[in-house]
Design a protein around this motif. Structure first.
Motif, PDB file in Angstrom:
ATOM      1  N   CYS A  72      20.860 -13.060  -0.740  1.00 18.88           N
ATOM      2  CA  CYS A  72      21.290 -11.857  -1.466  1.00 18.88           C
ATOM      3  C   CYS A  72      20.720 -10.597  -0.827  1.00 18.88           C
ATOM      4  N   LEU A  73      19.423 -10.602  -0.560  1.00 23.06           N
ATOM      5  CA  LEU A  73      18.786  -9.405  -0.007  1.00 23.06           C
ATOM      6  C   LEU A  73      19.332  -9.060   1.378  1.00 23.06           C
ATOM      7  N   ALA A  74      19.526 -10.090   2.215  1.00 23.69           N
ATOM      8  CA  ALA A  74      20.067  -9.846   3.544  1.00 23.69           C
ATOM      9  C   ALA A  74      21.509  -9.345   3.466  1.00 23.69           C
ATOM     10  N   SER A  75      22.282  -9.861   2.528  1.00 24.51           N
ATOM     11  CA  SER A  75      23.657  -9.394   2.343  1.00 24.51           C
ATOM     12  C   SER A  75      23.683  -7.912   1.969  1.00 24.51           C
ATOM     13  N   LEU A  76      22.768  -7.533   1.093  1.00 18.39           N
ATOM     14  CA  LEU A  76      22.717  -6.133   0.678  1.00 18.39           C
ATOM     15  C   LEU A  76      22.233  -5.232   1.809  1.00 18.39           C
ATOM     16  N   LEU A  77      21.463  -5.790   2.720  1.00 21.19           N
ATOM     17  CA  LEU A  77      20.984  -5.016   3.870  1.00 21.19           C
ATOM     18  C   LEU A  77      22.045  -4.920   4.959  1.00 21.19           C
ATOM     19  N   PHE A  78      22.687  -6.051   5.295  1.00 20.79           N
ATOM     20  CA  PHE A  78      23.610  -6.096   6.432  1.00 20.79           C
ATOM     21  C   PHE A  78      25.037  -5.700   6.086  1.00 20.79           C
ATOM     22  N   LEU A 130      21.857 -17.060 -14.059  1.00 21.94           N
ATOM     23  CA  LEU A 130      23.206 -16.580 -14.343  1.00 21.94           C
ATOM     24  C   LEU A 130      23.336 -15.070 -14.142  1.00 21.94           C
ATOM     25  N   PRO A 131      22.408 -14.252 -14.677  1.00 29.96           N
ATOM     26  CA  PRO A 131      22.484 -12.819 -14.367  1.00 29.96           C
ATOM     27  C   PRO A 131      22.364 -12.527 -12.881  1.00 29.96           C
ATOM     28  N   LEU A 132      21.561 -13.332 -12.161  1.00 30.36           N
ATOM     29  CA  LEU A 132      21.407 -13.123 -10.719  1.00 30.36           C
ATOM     30  C   LEU A 132      22.739 -13.311  -9.997  1.00 30.36           C
ATOM     31  N   GLY A 133      23.384 -14.446 -10.228  1.00 28.17           N
ATOM     32  CA  GLY A 133      24.668 -14.696  -9.579  1.00 28.17           C
ATOM     33  C   GLY A 133      25.760 -13.761 -10.050  1.00 28.17           C
ATOM     34  N   GLY A 134      25.767 -13.453 -11.348  1.00 26.38           N
ATOM     35  CA  GLY A 134      26.790 -12.562 -11.884  1.00 26.38           C
ATOM     36  C   GLY A 134      26.670 -11.149 -11.352  1.00 26.38           C
ATOM     37  N   ALA A 135      25.447 -10.633 -11.292  1.00 25.87           N
ATOM     38  CA  ALA A 135      25.237  -9.275 -10.784  1.00 25.87           C
ATOM     39  C   ALA A 135      25.552  -9.197  -9.294  1.00 25.87           C
ATOM     40  N   PHE A 136      25.180 -10.257  -8.561  1.00 23.00           N
ATOM     41  CA  PHE A 136      25.479 -10.262  -7.128  1.00 23.00           C
ATOM     42  C   PHE A 136      26.983 -10.252  -6.896  1.00 23.00           C
ATOM     43  N   ALA A 137      27.728 -11.035  -7.672  1.00 26.32           N
ATOM     44  CA  ALA A 137      29.186 -11.042  -7.549  1.00 26.32           C
ATOM     45  C   ALA A 137      29.783  -9.688  -7.911  1.00 26.32           C
ATOM     46  N   ALA A 138      29.222  -9.038  -8.934  1.00 29.80           N
ATOM     47  CA  ALA A 138      29.753  -7.744  -9.377  1.00 29.80           C
ATOM     48  C   ALA A 138      29.590  -6.656  -8.327  1.00 29.80           C
ATOM     49  N   LEU A 139      28.589  -6.791  -7.467  1.00 31.26           N
ATOM     50  CA  LEU A 139      28.353  -5.779  -6.436  1.00 31.26           C
ATOM     51  C   LEU A 139      29.491  -5.705  -5.426  1.00 31.26           C
TER      52      LEU A 139
END
Length: 241
Positions: A33-39, A97-106
């Motif tokens: 997740c963090l690398a996706s948000l960075l790259f 669940l909030p982790l995966g849901g928030a990541f998908a929402a981004l």
């Protein structure tokens, strides 16, 4: 062989290889997740969502500012938790669940409205992701000294965790862009990738919960009042920087 799944082993035997490998999946998902948000996320915001670069750059800043408070608060909360299932492990099930849901929402391409509405949406989703990642990541890292007293086993467990984190970064940098292209490369492709990645991020925490355990003998209640401990963090020069 050490027992897993919540019971404290009777001896400080080496942790099973499989348990270490499954434990590493936790940092694998977090670092993905963090690398996706960075790259990937900055270019997604500007090129796909059509957000102004100045506003796009402020989105992660909001989330990181929240982290400055949520990380120590989560550490203190898990220290003070006294549930039958443990004080660390239950937060994996609460936060996944909030982790995966928030990541998908981004990765949802919000129509451009001049910037304000987009900024509110993505900043809110980023904050939710930051808080959810804190809920799982802080207890996750805190488990290492509670799973084993052995210096060698802690080093080994950290090595497994580091490998999982590196693989997460590789998936973010190489696999996710391929998935986006395979799904069309447009806004819908990013949304579908986000949904698939969100599920991928959620599932490992079920297994991490099952293989980890907490030693009651390693647990100590907080000694300092919460707000005093929070203030002390901001008196630490390196932390403030």
């Amino acid at each position: 062989m050490a027992e897993v799944g919540g019971d404290e082993p009777t001896t400080d035997a080496p942790l099973p290889f499989g348990a270490k490998a499954v434990y590493a999946l936790g940092d694998h998902t977090i670092n993905l997740c963090l690398a996706s948000l960075l790259f990937l996320f900055p270019s997604f915001l500007t090129e796909t969502a059509g957000m102004r670069p100045a506003l796009a750059g402020m989105v992660p800043l909001v989330g990181r500012l929240v982290d400055a408070f949520s990380d120590p608060a989560m550490g203190r909360l898990s220290d003070a938790t006294a549930w039958k299932a443990g004080r660390r492990r239950p937060y994996f099930l609460i936060g996944m669940l909030p982790l995966g849901g928030a990541f998908a929402a981004l990765w949802w391409a919000v129509p451009s409205d001049g910037g304000a509405g987009q900024f509110v949406y993505y900043a809110s989703a980023y904050v939710l992701f930051s808080v959810a990642s804190t809920v799982v990541a802080v207890p996750y890292l805190s488990l290492i000294p509670e799973m084993t007293h052995s210096y060698d086993e802690r080093t080994s467990l950290n090595a497994f965790r580091a490998v999982g984190a590196i693989l997460g970064a590789l998936v973010a940098a190489a696999v996710l862009p391929f998935v986006v292209r395979a799904l069309g490369g447009d806004a819908a492709g990013w949304q579908r990738m986000g949904l698939l990645a969100g599920v991928y991020v959620i599932l490992p925490w079920i297994f991490v919960y099952r293989v980890t355990f907490e030693r009651p003998s390693a647990q100590r209640p907080p000694q300092e009042p919460f707000f005093r401990s929070l203030i002390s963090r901001f008196q630490h020069k390196s932390y403030v920087i």
